[in-house]
Write an enzyme that holds these catalytic residues in place. Structure first.
Site: not given
Ligand code: CO
Ligand code: ZN
Length: 327
Positions: A60, A163, A193-194, A216, A302
């Site tokens: 992603h 990420d 994706e998130e 990922d 994150h």
């Molecule tokens: Co993420």
């Molecule tokens: Zn991710």
């Protein structure tokens, strides 16, 4: 590898606003595949034609961020999250809107207990003196990403948005030195994706591959007093067994494990208690798509200081290449 990660991670691409990162990736892979297209939701799909099996590889390109929801008389911006943003990670950080406007994230000082910190009692300060001045730069609905420069710390790369720009870098590197195979490969840089694996859902439906592999990041269990987990940075690519959205298909899991053995790289198995990834949507598309995930072990996911071992990421490229040849 470091330069590619730096370029990708440094680009703007909050979920739903992936235009800039999409252009950056497109430039990196231009001329290296048979076809490049963008689907209705904005997924970037690079196709290497072939007469063999249809393989979808997904990473992603969106990143978490914040969205302006309200601007007060003095020009301070209230915001909500785009994707999973933890208030404690956001506090004291710098954000950047797509047009380059910088902002500081802070909180209402009347707050007595830090445990009561919520995104709703925080604000973004872009240095404006009034609502009018703010509105010249930031409109309601505009998104901003966190700022976190990409630097090396020992053998670890530290950045915001590893990420999943780390995963995007793995795809870009694989495309730049395309494996020699008859298989038809769809490299998909997915959107949103998130927000719940949204781009993966539509792109998988459009492609209907024979198998899929997502790349990922995953959490690790190698920092002080953290949750117990059998994944560590430097231990090699992690082969996902299970997360909240997904259980790996045994055939694809075996393909990935055997490929790792064939090229003699270290690998580890991953069970992630929180979160999911694109494979969670891909494997339940149509009549079902056997899917697997190669994960990059990553600390502090994150946050603007996500960290991953650069050798692990390089080994992900080798492993993916072997999977694409070996299936
Ligand atoms: Co993420
Ligand atoms: Zn991710």
């Amino acid at each position: 590898m470091f330069e590619t990660i730096k370029k990708l991670a440094g680009s703007f691409g909050v979920s739903g606003s992936e235009e800039q990162i999409r252009e950056v990736i497109k430039n990196e892979i231009d001329g290296k595949v048979d076809e490049i297209k963008v689907d209705a939701l904005g997924n970037l799909i690079a196709v290497k034609k072939g007469s063999g099996k249809k393989i979808m590889v997904a990473a992603h390109m969106d990143e978490i961020g914040v969205m302006a929801t309200y601007i007060d008389e003095k020009g301070f911006i209230r915001f909500s999250n785009v994707g999973w943003v933890w208030q404690y990670f956001a506090l004291g950080q710098r954000v950047m809107f797509k047009n380059g406007t910088a902002g500081a994230v802070f909180y209402e000082q009347k707050l007595k207990e830090i445990k009561d910190l919520k995104l709703s009692n925080m604000y973004i300060d872009i240095g404006a003196k009034s609502r009018e001045e703010t509105e010249k730069k930031v409109k309601i609905g505009d998104t901003a990403c966190f700022v976190g420069d990409t630097v090396l710390a020992g053998n670890m790369v530290m950045s915001k948005a590893l990420d999943d720009r780390g995963g995007c870098a793995v795809l870009v590197k694989t495309i730049q030195e395309m494996p020699d195979t008859d298989n038809e490969i769809y490299f998909v840089f997915t959107v949103q994706e998130e927000l719940g694996l949204r781009g993966a859902k539509t792109s998988a439906f459009g492609i209907m591959p024979d198998i899929a592999i997502a790349i990922d990041v995953t959490d690790t269990g190698d920092t002080p007093e953290c949750e117990l987990m059998e994944v560590k940075c430097g231990g090699g690519p992690a082969i996902k067994i299970k997360d909240r959205s997904f259980i790996a298909h045994p055939e694809v899991r075996r393909l990935i494990e055997n490929s790792a053995k064939e090229i003699g790289i270290p690998y580890q198995f991953e069970i992630m208690e929180q979160g999911g990834t694109d494979a969670g949507a891909i494997h339940v598309t149509g009549g079902g798509v056997p899917s697997g995930v190669i994960s990059i072990p990553c600390r502090y996911v994150h946050s603007p200081v996500e960290m991953a071992d650069i050798t692990d990421i390089e080994n992900c490229v080798k492993l993916l290449r072997q999977c694409l040849k070996g299936y």
